[in-house]
Design a protein around this motif. Structure first.
Motif, mmCIF file in Angstrom:
data_model
loop_
_atom_site.group_PDB
_atom_site.id
_atom_site.type_symbol
_atom_site.label_atom_id
_atom_site.label_comp_id
_atom_site.label_asym_id
_atom_site.label_seq_id
_atom_site.Cartn_x
_atom_site.Cartn_y
_atom_site.Cartn_z
ATOM 1 N N ASP A 139 45.793 69.817 42.139
ATOM 2 C CA ASP A 139 44.889 70.100 41.013
ATOM 3 C C ASP A 139 44.075 68.841 40.727
ATOM 4 O O ASP A 139 44.502 67.936 40.027
ATOM 5 C CB ASP A 139 45.704 70.500 39.785
ATOM 6 C CG ASP A 139 44.828 70.993 38.629
ATOM 7 O OD1 ASP A 139 43.626 70.663 38.621
ATOM 8 O OD2 ASP A 139 45.358 71.663 37.727
ATOM 9 N N ARG A 140 42.855 68.783 41.311
ATOM 10 C CA ARG A 140 42.035 67.575 41.214
ATOM 11 C C ARG A 140 41.727 67.221 39.749
ATOM 12 O O ARG A 140 41.755 66.052 39.366
ATOM 13 C CB ARG A 140 40.724 67.767 41.981
ATOM 14 C CG ARG A 140 40.892 67.839 43.484
ATOM 15 C CD ARG A 140 39.553 68.101 44.158
ATOM 16 N NE ARG A 140 38.588 67.067 43.854
ATOM 17 C CZ ARG A 140 38.461 65.933 44.536
ATOM 18 N NH1 ARG A 140 39.271 65.686 45.561
ATOM 19 N NH2 ARG A 140 37.554 65.038 44.202
ATOM 20 N N GLU A 141 41.437 68.207 38.937
ATOM 21 C CA GLU A 141 41.087 67.946 37.539
ATOM 22 C C GLU A 141 42.283 67.372 36.769
ATOM 23 O O GLU A 141 42.141 66.425 35.998
ATOM 24 C CB GLU A 141 40.619 69.242 36.877
ATOM 25 C CG GLU A 141 40.087 69.029 35.459
ATOM 26 C CD GLU A 141 39.530 70.313 34.859
ATOM 27 O OE1 GLU A 141 39.419 70.366 33.619
ATOM 28 O OE2 GLU A 141 39.217 71.246 35.629
ATOM 29 N N ARG A 142 43.475 67.915 37.012
ATOM 30 C CA ARG A 142 44.689 67.423 36.330
ATOM 31 C C ARG A 142 45.023 66.007 36.788
ATOM 32 O O ARG A 142 45.378 65.138 35.977
ATOM 33 C CB ARG A 142 45.852 68.374 36.631
ATOM 34 C CG ARG A 142 47.119 68.105 35.818
ATOM 35 C CD ARG A 142 46.904 68.547 34.396
ATOM 36 N NE ARG A 142 48.066 68.297 33.560
ATOM 37 C CZ ARG A 142 49.087 69.157 33.432
ATOM 38 N NH1 ARG A 142 49.086 70.308 34.091
ATOM 39 N NH2 ARG A 142 50.092 68.855 32.626
ATOM 40 N N VAL A 143 44.891 65.759 38.092
ATOM 41 C CA VAL A 143 45.179 64.433 38.647
ATOM 42 C C VAL A 143 44.191 63.400 38.100
ATOM 43 O O VAL A 143 44.565 62.277 37.747
ATOM 44 C CB VAL A 143 45.136 64.458 40.193
ATOM 45 C CG1 VAL A 143 45.193 63.029 40.761
ATOM 46 C CG2 VAL A 143 46.292 65.280 40.748
ATOM 47 N N ALA A 144 42.911 63.785 38.034
ATOM 48 C CA ALA A 144 41.888 62.869 37.513
ATOM 49 C C ALA A 144 42.179 62.506 36.057
ATOM 50 O O ALA A 144 42.017 61.344 35.643
ATOM 51 C CB ALA A 144 40.503 63.518 37.634
ATOM 52 N N ASP A 145 42.626 63.490 35.269
ATOM 53 C CA ASP A 145 42.968 63.233 33.870
ATOM 54 C C ASP A 145 44.149 62.268 33.770
ATOM 55 O O ASP A 145 44.142 61.346 32.938
ATOM 56 C CB ASP A 145 43.310 64.553 33.179
ATOM 57 C CG ASP A 145 43.690 64.336 31.713
ATOM 58 O OD1 ASP A 145 42.850 63.831 30.941
ATOM 59 O OD2 ASP A 145 44.846 64.643 31.354
ATOM 60 N N CYS A 146 45.152 62.482 34.637
ATOM 61 C CA CYS A 146 46.322 61.591 34.655
ATOM 62 C C CYS A 146 45.926 60.170 35.036
ATOM 63 O O CYS A 146 46.392 59.195 34.433
ATOM 64 C CB CYS A 146 47.377 62.125 35.623
ATOM 65 S SG CYS A 146 48.225 63.614 35.046
ATOM 66 N N ILE B 237 53.401 63.554 36.522
ATOM 67 C CA ILE B 237 52.610 64.776 36.351
ATOM 68 C C ILE B 237 51.592 64.910 37.489
ATOM 69 O O ILE B 237 51.389 66.001 38.046
ATOM 70 C CB ILE B 237 51.904 64.779 34.989
ATOM 71 C CG1 ILE B 237 52.947 64.882 33.860
ATOM 72 C CG2 ILE B 237 50.893 65.920 34.888
ATOM 73 C CD1 ILE B 237 52.358 64.714 32.471
ATOM 74 N N ALA B 238 50.930 63.775 37.825
ATOM 75 C CA ALA B 238 49.939 63.805 38.904
ATOM 76 C C ALA B 238 50.587 64.186 40.230
ATOM 77 O O ALA B 238 50.027 64.964 41.020
ATOM 78 C CB ALA B 238 49.265 62.431 39.009
ATOM 79 N N GLU B 239 51.781 63.652 40.483
ATOM 80 C CA GLU B 239 52.485 63.954 41.734
ATOM 81 C C GLU B 239 52.875 65.427 41.794
ATOM 82 O O GLU B 239 52.813 66.058 42.852
ATOM 83 C CB GLU B 239 53.735 63.080 41.839
ATOM 84 C CG GLU B 239 54.448 63.183 43.184
ATOM 85 C CD GLU B 239 55.640 62.253 43.278
ATOM 86 O OE1 GLU B 239 56.205 62.129 44.372
ATOM 87 O OE2 GLU B 239 56.018 61.661 42.251
ATOM 88 N N ALA B 240 53.261 65.967 40.638
ATOM 89 C CA ALA B 240 53.663 67.374 40.600
ATOM 90 C C ALA B 240 52.461 68.313 40.705
ATOM 91 O O ALA B 240 52.622 69.498 41.025
ATOM 92 C CB ALA B 240 54.422 67.652 39.300
ATOM 93 N N ASN B 241 51.256 67.817 40.436
ATOM 94 C CA ASN B 241 50.042 68.637 40.487
ATOM 95 C C ASN B 241 49.029 68.042 41.457
ATOM 96 O O ASN B 241 47.835 67.972 41.164
ATOM 97 C CB ASN B 241 49.428 68.747 39.091
ATOM 98 C CG ASN B 241 50.321 69.446 38.092
ATOM 99 O OD1 ASN B 241 50.280 70.667 37.949
ATOM 100 N ND2 ASN B 241 51.151 68.672 37.386
#
Length: 343
Positions: free
Chosen positions: A170-177, A163-167
């Protein structure tokens, strides 16, 4: 060896001369006579009633000679003595007395000790076998549960990484992952560490360290580590330090930390939402100079465990069959590790 009786049987005539030991019945010694007569007197006098009918019917000079012809060396009969003689196990051995095979030698001896010893050994072997079978079943169950417990955080790590690689933008999405990957990695590491700890303990490859540390500080740290989990379940987690005058001690702080974390962690894990968990640490008067005497009590008002599981609590890989517990993650190694470290 003390024999209950010895005798000689003439094969051709059937005449029998048997001497019975005086500890059997000195007033009714069996002496000479025809084989069948002596046999019946001996059976009536000495054998337990449950064995009498069998040997009255089956035991004959012809049957003895037939078995000797088949076996060559000797023939043996087993029976119990009568109640008057303690219902003890006996062995009657019959073999040829001379090279011409015209006479038979008979000896009767007590084998009670041997029978009891064999029965005890058999019982111990059966217990050992059952214990090994139980250990194998427990390990099979453990591997089944562990495969699930390990697969869950691994899948989470792989999934969050994808998911992080696909986004990536998106810093917020990556940080959550990344946060979820960290949590899953920590859980996976704890699972692997428990298995390795148990392996080291069982192999004897563990040495206790001797280093200085603050005992009260250690108790506080363990409590604070588990407080977030307690707060998630709205539990009241309390640490009570009572009369600790000597905080600075020398010992294995890492092993003690594992003991506290395992027991306190179980208290939090298996106590229901809104429950109470208390960790008490108390210093008591010591009988030995330079040695501290401390008592630690971890108490909760959770639903507890069955008496049956309490007997298996410290066995590796064992977990409670309570449906309220089966769904919770765990290896069944925390308490065995704790027990072994304390020992």
């Amino acid at each position: 060896t003390e024999y209950d009786g010895i005798g000689i049987i003439d094969v051709e005539s059937g005449s029998t001369d048997v001497k019975v030991a005086r500890h059997i019945n000195p007033k009714r010694l069996i002496s000479q006579g025809d084989f069948e007569e002596v046999k019946m007197r001996f059976i009536d006098l000495f054998l337990w009633e449950g064995d009498r009918e069998k040997y009255q019917k089956e035991l004959s000079l012809e049957s003895i000679l037939s078995q000797l012809k088949q076996n060559g060396d000797s023939v043996r009969y087993y029976f119990k003595s009568g109640a008057e003689f303690g219902k003890r196990h006996k062995q009657c051995t019959i073999r040829y007395f001379n090279e011409e095979h015209t006479k038979l030698f008979v000896c009767i001896r007590d084998i009670e000790h041997q029978v009891r010893s064999e029965a005890k050994n058999k019982e111990e072997l059966e217990r050992a076998f059952e214990s090994a079978e139980q250990a194998n079943r427990a390990k099979s169950d453990f591997l089944s549960k562990m495969s699930h417990d390990i697969r869950t955080p691994m899948n989470a790590i792989v999934g969050m990484a994808s998911i992080a690689e696909a986004n990536i933008g998106d810093r917020e999405r990556v940080a959550d992952c990344l946060n979820k990957i960290t949590i899953a990695s920590s859980h996976l590491t704890s699972l692997v560490n428990e298995v390795l700890d148990m392996s080291r303990i069982e192999s004897g490859k563990i040495d206790l360290a001797m280093e200085g540390f603050d005992l009260a500080e250690l108790a506080e740290e363990v409590t604070e580590i588990l407080r977030p989990k307690a707060e998630e379940k709205e539990q009241q987690l309390t640490l009570e330090l009572s009369g600790i005058q000597h905080r600075k001690v020398i010992g294995d702080s890492l092993s003690l930390r594992k003991v506290f974390q395992n027991i306190l962690g179980n208290a939090v894990k298996y106590t229901q939402k809104g429950g109470k968990v208390t960790f008490q640490a108390e210093e008591l008067p010591s009988l030995h100079q330079n040695y501290g005497y401390y008592r630690f009590i971890i108490e909760d008002n959770g639903f507890g465990m069955s008496e049956e599981f309490q007997q298996k609590l410290f066995e590796p890989f064992e977990r409670s069959g309570d449906p309220r517990v089966e769904s919770m993650e765990g290896t069944g190694l925390g308490m065995p590790i704790t027990h072994n470290l304390i020992q």
